[in-house]
Design an enzyme around this catalytic site. Structure first.
Site, PDB file in Angstrom:
ATOM      1  N   THR A  12       0.817  -1.201   0.000  1.00  8.74           N
ATOM      2  CA  THR A  12       0.000   0.000   0.000  1.00  8.74           C
ATOM      3  C   THR A  12       0.857   1.260   0.000  1.00  8.74           C
ATOM      4  OG1 THR A  12      -1.517   1.265   1.391  1.00  8.74           O
ATOM      5  CG2 THR A  12      -0.116  -0.278   2.531  1.00  8.74           C
ATOM      6  N   ASP A  13       0.278   2.360  -0.482  1.00  9.72           N
ATOM      7  CA  ASP A  13       0.996   3.647  -0.418  1.00  9.72           C
ATOM      8  C   ASP A  13       1.073   4.174   1.016  1.00  9.72           C
ATOM      9  OD1 ASP A  13      -1.673   4.376  -0.060  1.00  9.72           O
ATOM     10  OD2 ASP A  13      -1.695   5.890  -1.648  1.00  9.72           O
ATOM     11  N   GLU A  14       0.271   3.579   1.931  1.00  8.36           N
ATOM     12  CA  GLU A  14       0.241   4.105   3.302  1.00  8.36           C
ATOM     13  C   GLU A  14       1.567   3.917   4.035  1.00  8.36           C
ATOM     14  OE1 GLU A  14      -3.193   3.440   5.667  1.00  8.36           O
ATOM     15  OE2 GLU A  14      -4.543   3.611   3.966  1.00  8.36           O
ATOM     16  N   TYR A  71      -1.978  -0.389  10.941  1.00 12.25           N
ATOM     17  CA  TYR A  71      -2.098  -1.074   9.638  1.00 12.25           C
ATOM     18  C   TYR A  71      -0.879  -0.781   8.765  1.00 12.25           C
ATOM     19  CZ  TYR A  71      -3.387  -1.583   4.692  1.00 12.25           C
ATOM     20  OH  TYR A  71      -3.374  -1.881   3.351  1.00 12.25           O
ATOM     21  N   LYS A 127       2.108  -3.247   7.348  1.00 11.56           N
ATOM     22  CA  LYS A 127       2.401  -3.438   5.919  1.00 11.56           C
ATOM     23  C   LYS A 127       3.852  -3.042   5.625  1.00 11.56           C
ATOM     24  CE  LYS A 127      -0.013  -4.580   2.965  1.00 11.56           C
ATOM     25  NZ  LYS A 127      -0.394  -5.913   2.416  1.00 11.56           N
TER      26      LYS A 127
HETATM   27  P1  NAD Z   1      -9.748  -7.322   1.969  1.00 12.19           P
HETATM   28  O1  NAD Z   1      -9.781  -7.019   3.425  1.00 12.19           O
HETATM   29  O2  NAD Z   1     -10.940  -7.055   1.136  1.00 12.19           O
HETATM   30  O3  NAD Z   1      -9.393  -8.874   1.755  1.00 12.19           O
HETATM   31  C1  NAD Z   1      -8.408  -9.532   2.488  1.00 12.19           C
HETATM   32  C2  NAD Z   1      -8.533 -11.022   2.217  1.00 12.19           C
HETATM   33  O4  NAD Z   1      -7.495 -11.679   2.948  1.00 12.19           O
HETATM   34  C3  NAD Z   1      -9.862 -11.622   2.664  1.00 12.19           C
HETATM   35  O5  NAD Z   1     -10.353 -12.521   1.686  1.00 12.19           O
HETATM   36  C4  NAD Z   1      -9.506 -12.366   3.941  1.00 12.19           C
HETATM   37  O6  NAD Z   1     -10.329 -13.498   4.188  1.00 12.19           O
HETATM   38  C5  NAD Z   1      -8.065 -12.785   3.646  1.00 12.19           C
HETATM   39  N1  NAD Z   1      -7.305 -12.990   4.889  1.00 12.19           N
HETATM   40  C6  NAD Z   1      -7.207 -12.135   5.948  1.00 12.19           C
HETATM   41  N2  NAD Z   1      -6.457 -12.686   6.915  1.00 12.19           N
HETATM   42  C7  NAD Z   1      -6.046 -13.891   6.444  1.00 12.19           C
HETATM   43  C8  NAD Z   1      -5.231 -14.924   6.983  1.00 12.19           C
HETATM   44  N3  NAD Z   1      -4.709 -14.846   8.212  1.00 12.19           N
HETATM   45  N4  NAD Z   1      -4.994 -16.024   6.210  1.00 12.19           N
HETATM   46  C9  NAD Z   1      -5.529 -16.123   4.964  1.00 12.19           C
HETATM   47  N5  NAD Z   1      -6.342 -15.194   4.431  1.00 12.19           N
HETATM   48  C10 NAD Z   1      -6.581 -14.086   5.159  1.00 12.19           C
HETATM   49  O7  NAD Z   1      -8.462  -6.576   1.434  1.00 12.19           O
HETATM   50  P2  NAD Z   1      -8.227  -5.796   0.050  1.00 12.19           P
HETATM   51  O8  NAD Z   1      -8.729  -4.430   0.188  1.00 12.19           O
HETATM   52  O9  NAD Z   1      -8.674  -6.656  -1.057  1.00 12.19           O
HETATM   53  O10 NAD Z   1      -6.628  -5.721   0.062  1.00 12.19           O
HETATM   54  C11 NAD Z   1      -5.847  -6.795  -0.461  1.00 12.19           C
HETATM   55  C12 NAD Z   1      -4.379  -6.433  -0.336  1.00 12.19           C
HETATM   56  O11 NAD Z   1      -4.110  -5.227  -1.037  1.00 12.19           O
HETATM   57  C13 NAD Z   1      -3.931  -6.182   1.112  1.00 12.19           C
HETATM   58  O12 NAD Z   1      -2.647  -6.702   1.258  1.00 12.19           O
HETATM   59  C14 NAD Z   1      -3.916  -4.671   1.234  1.00 12.19           C
HETATM   60  O13 NAD Z   1      -2.971  -4.249   2.181  1.00 12.19           O
HETATM   61  C15 NAD Z   1      -3.517  -4.271  -0.164  1.00 12.19           C
HETATM   62  N6  NAD Z   1      -4.002  -2.949  -0.614  1.00 12.19           N
HETATM   63  C16 NAD Z   1      -5.317  -2.606  -0.492  1.00 12.19           C
HETATM   64  C17 NAD Z   1      -5.752  -1.370  -0.989  1.00 12.19           C
HETATM   65  C18 NAD Z   1      -7.193  -0.963  -0.903  1.00 12.19           C
HETATM   66  O14 NAD Z   1      -7.508   0.197  -1.211  1.00 12.19           O
HETATM   67  N7  NAD Z   1      -8.115  -1.817  -0.527  1.00 12.19           N
HETATM   68  C19 NAD Z   1      -4.838  -0.498  -1.576  1.00 12.19           C
HETATM   69  C20 NAD Z   1      -3.486  -0.882  -1.654  1.00 12.19           C
HETATM   70  C21 NAD Z   1      -3.086  -2.123  -1.187  1.00 12.19           C
HETATM   71  O1  DAU Z   2      -4.108   4.024   0.417  1.00  9.53           O
HETATM   72  C1  DAU Z   2      -4.332   2.638   0.320  1.00  9.53           C
HETATM   73  C2  DAU Z   2      -5.172   2.185   1.483  1.00  9.53           C
HETATM   74  O2  DAU Z   2      -6.475   2.708   1.273  1.00  9.53           O
HETATM   75  C3  DAU Z   2      -5.221   0.675   1.645  1.00  9.53           C
HETATM   76  O3  DAU Z   2      -3.943   0.203   1.930  1.00  9.53           O
HETATM   77  C4  DAU Z   2      -6.173   0.279   2.763  1.00  9.53           C
HETATM   78  O4  DAU Z   2      -6.288  -1.137   2.807  1.00  9.53           O
HETATM   79  C5  DAU Z   2      -7.529   0.879   2.480  1.00  9.53           C
HETATM   80  O5  DAU Z   2      -8.384   0.611   3.570  1.00  9.53           O
HETATM   81  C6  DAU Z   2      -7.427   2.383   2.250  1.00  9.53           C
HETATM   82  O6  DAU Z   2      -7.116   3.082   3.478  1.00  9.53           O
HETATM   83  P1  DAU Z   2      -7.862   4.445   3.891  1.00  9.53           P
HETATM   84  O7  DAU Z   2      -7.779   4.582   5.354  1.00  9.53           O
HETATM   85  O8  DAU Z   2      -7.398   5.578   3.061  1.00  9.53           O
HETATM   86  O9  DAU Z   2      -9.359   4.066   3.398  1.00  9.53           O
HETATM   87  P2  DAU Z   2     -10.784   4.278   4.068  1.00  9.53           P
HETATM   88  O10 DAU Z   2     -11.797   3.913   3.034  1.00  9.53           O
HETATM   89  O11 DAU Z   2     -10.901   3.671   5.409  1.00  9.53           O
HETATM   90  O12 DAU Z   2     -10.842   5.875   4.261  1.00  9.53           O
HETATM   91  C7  DAU Z   2     -10.712   6.770   3.177  1.00  9.53           C
HETATM   92  C8  DAU Z   2     -10.789   8.184   3.730  1.00  9.53           C
HETATM   93  O13 DAU Z   2     -12.123   8.409   4.205  1.00  9.53           O
HETATM   94  C9  DAU Z   2      -9.878   8.424   4.902  1.00  9.53           C
HETATM   95  O14 DAU Z   2      -9.386   9.759   4.872  1.00  9.53           O
HETATM   96  C10 DAU Z   2     -10.782   8.259   6.133  1.00  9.53           C
HETATM   97  C11 DAU Z   2     -12.128   8.738   5.609  1.00  9.53           C
HETATM   98  N1  DAU Z   2     -13.312   8.085   6.233  1.00  9.53           N
HETATM   99  C12 DAU Z   2     -13.361   6.722   6.227  1.00  9.53           C
HETATM  100  C13 DAU Z   2     -14.415   6.061   6.833  1.00  9.53           C
HETATM  101  C14 DAU Z   2     -14.460   4.558   6.847  1.00  9.53           C
HETATM  102  C15 DAU Z   2     -14.326   8.852   6.790  1.00  9.53           C
HETATM  103  O15 DAU Z   2     -14.283  10.096   6.751  1.00  9.53           O
HETATM  104  N2  DAU Z   2     -15.375   8.192   7.369  1.00  9.53           N
HETATM  105  C16 DAU Z   2     -15.461   6.829   7.429  1.00  9.53           C
HETATM  106  O16 DAU Z   2     -16.444   6.303   7.997  1.00  9.53           O
END
Ligand code: NAD
Ligand code: DAU
Length: 358
Positions: free
Chosen positions: A140-142, A165, A169
């Site tokens: 992630t970019d975080e 988180y 990562k």
């Molecule tokens: P998600 O939470 O939707 O899915 C995570 C999956 O991992 C689920 O299917 C869950 O069952 C599985 N999982 C969790 N713990 C596990 C364990 N102990 N063993 C096996 N499986 C397990 O997540 P996502 O949003 O699809 O993100 C996927 C990946 O991409 C993550 O590594 C996340 O850090 C990264 N990522 C997410 C975003 C985003 O915006 N969602 C952005 C950048 C990177």
């Molecule tokens: O940048 C990549 C990341 O983006 C991924 O690595 C993470 O897995 C993914 O969860 C996401 O993280 P964020 O914290 O940026 O996403 P989230 O959707 O939780 O929040 C987006 C923005 O919205 C953030 O500034 C917090 C705000 N927010 C979020 C929630 C859930 C609110 O204002 N209210 C809310 O209820």
């Protein structure tokens, strides 16, 4: 280059976290595009994992589901020995920042120890003969922390994570890189910005707010709403992963982003406007649900990715504009209310009440 690779003999690819949001889109892309590969989806099916996401491909000949927990080293080693995977694409993770604030150790277990278990299993199976092997870690970019008003994250930006988180990562990224440097394990890491699209669990901003608008519930905006994120349509992320997997340089990292920055409040207002149109509600109805609430602790002000490296090296750029992607996403949720109902039953209510209690 891709064709040459494509014609090579069958590959056994282990993809972790394939029942989650991004993983399910990557699985679908690979299963459909590469019938000659054997795709193994390893997932523990936590609250975020949902096999309904994969109903359309679950019967494919080149797809196998393995229910397993990456925290269980013995089980993971056994699966590596049994299936003899050639390459790994690792997405399984605890992925929600708010949950990491409530329970940081769960993130250490899955994101750090779980990743270590996979690295160790790959290293043990491949026995230092790493030819044609790959450990592709999805991050992630975080990990880069937060930006001020200007500037972009590049691949050389220092790591500076602020939430449990992102710290977990960042730690897993460091271990992957360390296994590359110390043992020669071939790896790629990609760091992506915020994804949105179909099948995202309604705890993240966009699907949470779509669900709340449908139900006429408050839209809880953290702080002043002036936090900025760089949004990418999930299928464009899956396409970038496909490219990096096949053509990326090993021992390197790629930033992936949408070139698409939005302040939360502007995004939420756009979402409200489109939802009012789609639901035949008077304009302004959904905006009336916006409620500013207590800020997220350690809230990163701004993320924005410089994705020029993957653009120049691999020719990737987003294919979908934000307006198109958001509309597709909203339509998907409106047409899949059963999916939403299923994932928001049971434990979801407990999480919601705790997270948004007054
Ligand atoms: P998600 O939470 O939707 O899915 C995570 C999956 O991992 C689920 O299917 C869950 O069952 C599985 N999982 C969790 N713990 C596990 C364990 N102990 N063993 C096996 N499986 C397990 O997540 P996502 O949003 O699809 O993100 C996927 C990946 O991409 C993550 O590594 C996340 O850090 C990264 N990522 C997410 C975003 C985003 O915006 N969602 C952005 C950048 C990177
Ligand atoms: O940048 C990549 C990341 O983006 C991924 O690595 C993470 O897995 C993914 O969860 C996401 O993280 P964020 O914290 O940026 O996403 P989230 O959707 O939780 O929040 C987006 C923005 O919205 C953030 O500034 C917090 C705000 N927010 C979020 C929630 C859930 C609110 O204002 N209210 C809310 O209820």
């Amino acid at each position: 280059m891709q064709d040459q690779f494509h014609k090579s003999e069958s590959l056994k690819i282990l993809l972790t976290g394939g029942a989650g949001f991004i993983g399910s889109h990557v699985i679908r892309l690979f299963v459909n595009k590469y019938p000659e590969y054997e795709i193994y989806n390893l997932d523990a099916l936590t609250y975020a994992g949902n096999l309904e996401n994969l109903e359309d491909i679950e019967a494919a000949d080149n797809y196998t589901f393995l229910k397993a927990d990456i925290n269980n080293a013995v089980e993971i080693n056994n699966l590596f020995e049994k299936y003899n995977f050639d390459k790994v694409i690792h997405l399984a993770a605890e992925s929600h920042v708010d949950r990491s604030i409530a329970d940081p150790l769960a993130f250490v277990r899955t994101n750090v120890i779980g990743t270590m278990n996979l690295l160790n299993a790959a290293k043990a199976l491949w026995k230092d003969n790493f030819k044609d092997k790959l450990f592709y870690h999805i991050s992630t970019d975080e990990v880069y922390g937060t930006l001020g008003e200007t500037g972009l994250f590049t691949e050389t930006t220092s790591y500076d994570p602020n939430s449990p988180y992102s710290a977990s990562k960042a730690s897993s990224d460091h271990f992957v890189r360390a296994y590359g440097e110390t043992y020669g394990l071939p790896y790629i890491i990609s760091n992506c910005s915020n994804n949105y699209g179909p099948n995202q669990f309604p705890e993240k901003l966009i699907p949470l707010f779509i669900n709340n608008i449908i139900q006429n519930k408050q839209l809880p905006v953290y702080g002043d709403g002036k936090y900025t994120r760089d949004w990418l349509y999930v299928i464009d992320h899956a396409i970038a992963i496909d490219l990096a997997f096949h053509q990326g340089k090993t021992k390197s990292t790629y930033n992936i982003g949408g070139f698409n920055e939005w302040q939360n409040i502007d995004l939420v207002k756009l979402l409200c406007k489109i939802m009012d149109e789609k639901l035949d509600r008077v304009q302004g109805t959904s905006e009336g649900l916006i409620t500013y609430i207590k800020d997220r602790p350690g809230h990163d002000k701004r993320y924005a990715i410089d994705a020029s490296k993957i653009n120049k090296e691999l020719g990737w750029k987003p294919s979908v504009t934000f307006e198109e992607g958001l509309e597709k996403t909203i339509d998907w949720y409106l047409n899949n209310e059963d999916w939403l109902k299923n994932v928001t039953s049971g434990k979801y209510q407990e999480y919601y009440n705790n997270q948004y209690k007054k």
